[in-house]
Design a protein around this motif. Structure first.
Motif, short mmCIF file in Angstrom:
data_model
loop_
_atom_site.label_atom_id
_atom_site.label_comp_id
_atom_site.label_asym_id
_atom_site.label_seq_id
_atom_site.Cartn_x
_atom_site.Cartn_y
_atom_site.Cartn_z
N LEU A 396 26.41 -5.61 -1.21
CA LEU A 396 26.43 -6.77 -0.32
C LEU A 396 27.55 -7.74 -0.69
O LEU A 396 28.13 -8.39 0.18
N ALA A 397 27.86 -7.83 -1.97
CA ALA A 397 28.90 -8.74 -2.45
C ALA A 397 30.27 -8.09 -2.50
O ALA A 397 31.24 -8.76 -2.88
N HIS A 398 30.37 -6.79 -2.14
CA HIS A 398 31.62 -6.04 -2.22
C HIS A 398 32.21 -6.14 -3.62
O HIS A 398 33.41 -6.36 -3.82
N ALA A 399 31.34 -6.00 -4.59
CA ALA A 399 31.73 -6.19 -5.99
C ALA A 399 32.17 -4.88 -6.63
O ALA A 399 31.73 -3.79 -6.25
N ARG A 400 33.02 -4.99 -7.61
CA ARG A 400 33.37 -3.86 -8.46
C ARG A 400 32.26 -3.66 -9.48
O ARG A 400 31.78 -4.64 -10.07
N VAL A 401 31.89 -2.43 -9.72
CA VAL A 401 30.76 -2.14 -10.61
C VAL A 401 31.21 -1.22 -11.74
O VAL A 401 31.86 -0.20 -11.50
N THR A 402 30.85 -1.61 -12.95
CA THR A 402 30.97 -0.72 -14.10
C THR A 402 29.55 -0.43 -14.59
O THR A 402 28.77 -1.36 -14.84
N LEU A 403 29.22 0.83 -14.70
CA LEU A 403 27.90 1.25 -15.16
C LEU A 403 28.05 1.68 -16.62
O LEU A 403 28.79 2.61 -16.93
N LEU A 404 27.37 0.98 -17.50
CA LEU A 404 27.50 1.24 -18.94
C LEU A 404 26.23 1.89 -19.47
O LEU A 404 25.15 1.28 -19.47
N GLY A 405 26.34 3.13 -19.93
CA GLY A 405 25.22 3.85 -20.51
C GLY A 405 25.27 3.81 -22.02
O GLY A 405 26.31 4.12 -22.62
N CYS A 406 24.17 3.44 -22.64
CA CYS A 406 24.16 3.34 -24.09
C CYS A 406 22.72 3.44 -24.61
O CYS A 406 21.76 3.35 -23.84
N GLY A 407 22.58 3.66 -25.91
CA GLY A 407 21.26 3.65 -26.53
C GLY A 407 20.54 4.98 -26.51
O GLY A 407 19.38 5.07 -26.93
N GLN A 408 21.20 6.07 -26.03
CA GLN A 408 20.58 7.39 -26.00
C GLN A 408 21.58 8.43 -26.49
O GLN A 408 22.78 8.15 -26.63
N LYS A 409 21.11 9.65 -26.73
CA LYS A 409 22.00 10.73 -27.11
C LYS A 409 23.01 11.00 -26.00
O LYS A 409 22.71 10.84 -24.82
N GLU A 410 24.21 11.44 -26.38
CA GLU A 410 25.30 11.57 -25.44
C GLU A 410 24.96 12.50 -24.27
O GLU A 410 25.20 12.16 -23.11
#
Length: 631
Positions: A396-410
């Motif tokens: 809705l905001a036409h925003a750029r998104v970075t999805l950061l995955g962490c805290g689990q095995k690769e």
């Protein structure tokens, strides 16, 4: 004007698929609605035709308010992608159908039918059945049928989408010629940019129910006003630069700029756009006849028929942040897309790995950079709620998104990130997924150091995650959206503020975010005592806040109460049905430390079933800012 749409809104299951759209289409104008699937284009046509009824707004055709009229009284011609011809009728009978049900005499029907068969290039084929025609011919019949009873406006819903490329080009030319001959106002829906540019007098860009920009094709391509349109139309090189009274600077580049971008003489950030065809390449810097960006390595070369496409990799440039194309994960280089004519390619041949100096002939500065979101996931159910709501708000905001995955095995997180990318889907200005082997707090700290964000989105449990929230707020100038459970995008925001400069930050950023949601807001100030002067000051401050929100297009009201802050907030949330709570973060101390203990922590524990936005002020104080209490 032939077509006027005023604040048109249509919702399905409470979700706006057409969101406050206003538009004017002139007499005889060929207007194209361009957007990806699901952006609301077809729904707008259905609303104009009366096939779907609007929840809000008005529709005027040639000055007549047709908002509540049935389809047959609107004088609208509609052509569908799948032709929608009556297979048991001949071509002539299909064209005459609309005239027959209107009781038009046979002689006049025949005359009109023959005129239209001639107009669409099917003279002599009136006795054929639809199955005896090609796809392009069937679509010509559908067009003739739509025009038979001389509609006031013509609506075309991707009418060329089912045809092969060559027939599409031929039919485009015919369609444009017919529309010009008849002088009928036309709205044409497509997701094909080439089609839109070829046909349109003006183009409207749609995204998730909103009409983002409207303009002539050349203006939208060369001089867009938003990052979304800049990156949606063709290839775009977008860098973060600065503008002042002297012009625009992007690293070593300096350009004069149009007067309208110079809102003030103060230096500020802008997004700088240059198209691939604006890029110049040379073996030596002195061979460039335009400002140079630096020396790049050629990463990709591809053949585009009439031109050569290249992707170039530049080393980092101080104070320059790339937006599009996005830099690959783990690198700081800047990617640039370029195109060259065959003659240019022959004079200076380039292959992957070669070096070339890069110059830029022309730029365009976008006044308002879009928001940038960092969505955190560790694969938990709370993180899933953050991905879902954060992604909806980002679209809705036409925003750029970075999805950061962490805290689990690769291997576990890699699979989760793939599923999360699918869940987020299309419609985002950009989407990048990152994987970090570090704990959540450390991963966020590193991500923020590499790239600033406007908003961090976190699945949240107040019993466990208060220390994490404090750490996140301390590592940058971003704000924090806490998601305790799955919910729809908010439509009613309660913004808790106290009078003062930090309170202005709370109102302005909350308004910037809320306006993208189409939500309304209430400004709440809680007084600690019964002081009439304090109440008047609070009321004046909130009234100023309402005016500021009005400039952003956010309707708002003011609420002043006396009592215990958390108790008052909880009561007001329940009374008003607010689904987004906004609070200012306590001011950071001189060493940057932030503590949420006190009102914020109590509120998070008490009101733990809806999203909460924590706004971080840019002010720094030695003492904790009294978030809500006005004394």
């Amino acid at each position: 004007m032939s077509i006027i749409l005023e604040h048109l809104t249509k919702r399905y299951d409470g979700h706006p698929v057409v969101n406050n759209v206003s538009l004017e289409v002139g007499d005889g104008e060929f207007f194209v609605l361009l957007g990806s699937s699901g952006s609301g284009k077809t729904t707008i046509l259905s609303l104009i035709a009366g096939l779907t009824h609007a929840d809000e707004g008005r529709i005027l055709l040639h000055g007549r308010d047709v908002t509540h009229l049935p389809t047959q009284q609107r004088r609208v011609g509609f052509v569908f992608q799948n032709y929608a011809l009556f297979q048991y009728m001949t071509v002539a009978e299909n064209i005459e159908f609309g005239l027959s049900i209107r009781k038009i005499p046979a002689a006049e029907r025949k005359r009109r039918r023959d005129e239209l068969l001639e107009l669409v290039g099917l003279a002599g084929l009136g006795d054929r059945m639809p199955r005896q025609l090609s796809g392009g011919q069937q679509q010509r019949v559908a067009l003739a049928r739509a025009l038979a009873y001389r509609p006031d406006v013509l609506l075309l819903d991707e009418p060329l989408g089912a045809l092969d490329a060559k027939i599409r080009i031929e039919l485009r030319r015919s369609l444009k010629s017919i529309q010009r001959q008849l002088g009928i106002a036309t709205i044409f829906v497509t997701h094909d940019q080439e089609e839109a540019f070829d046909l349109a007098d003006r183009v409207g860009i749609m995204s998730f129910g909103r009409l983002i920009e409207v303009g002539a094709p050349e203006d939208l391509y060369q001089r867009p006003r938003t990052e979304f349109v800049a990156s949606f139309l063709g290839s775009a090189n977008l860098l973060l630069g600065n503008v002042n009274s002297q012009g625009v600077t992007v690293g070593p580049l300096h350009f004069p700029i149009e007067q309208e971008i110079l809102e003030t003489g103060q230096e500020r950030r802008v997004q700088v756009l240059f198209r691939p065809e604006d890029v110049a390449l040379a073996p030596e810097p002195k061979a460039l006849d335009c400002p140079r960006l630096g020396q790049a390595e050629v990463e990709e070369v591809s053949f585009g028929g009439a031109y050569e496409r290249l992707r170039l990799r530049l080393p980092p440039i101080p104070n320059v942040r790339p937006i599009s194309p996005p830099s690959p994960f783990g690198t700081k280089s800047i990617l640039v897309d370029a195109t060259r004519s065959p003659e240019q390619a022959a004079r200076f041949p380039l292959r992957p790995g070669a070096k070339a100096w890069v110059g830029v002939h022309r730029i365009h500065a976008l006044a308002h950079p879009g928001l940038s979101f960092l969505i955190i996931t560790d694969g938990s159910l709370r993180a899933q709620a953050a991905i879902e709501l954060g992604g909806q708000i980002a679209r809705l905001a036409h925003a750029r998104v970075t999805l950061l995955g962490c805290g689990q095995k690769e291997e576990v997180m890699q699979e989760h990130l793939q599923e999360a990318r699918k869940q987020l889907g299309s419609g985002l200005a950009s989407l990048e997924a990152r994987l970090s082997p570090e704990p959540v707090a450390a991963a966020i700290t590193k991500a923020v150091e590499q790239q600033p964000f406007d908003l961090i989105v976190l699945g949240f449990n107040p019993q466990e995650d208060i220390p994490l929230a404090e750490q996140i707020l301390q590592v940058g100038e971003h704000h924090l959206l806490l998601i305790p459970r799955p919910q729809a995008p908010p439509s009613h925001a309660l913004i808790c503020v106290a009078r003062g400069e930090p309170g202005k930050d709370d109102v302005l950023f909350a308004g910037r975010l809320v306006r993208h949601l189409g939500a309304d807001a209430a400004l709440l100030s809680v007084l600690s005592g019964n002081d009439p002067d304090a109440k008047r000051r609070a009321e004046r401050f909130l009234e100023d806040g309402i005016q500021s929100l009005a400039l952003l297009g956010v309707p708002a009201q003011a609420i002043v109460h006396q009592g215990q802050p958390v108790e008052v907030i909880a009561q007001e949330v329940k009374r008003g049905g607010y689904d987004l709570l906004v609070m200012g973060a306590p001011l950071a101390g001189q060493k940057g430390q932030i503590s949420l203990s006190g009102v914020v922590e109590q509120a998070l524990n008490t009101i733990n079933d809806r999203a909460t936005l924590i706004v971080r002020s840019h002010f720094i104080g030695a003492q904790i800012y009294p978030l809500i209490i006005e004394s």
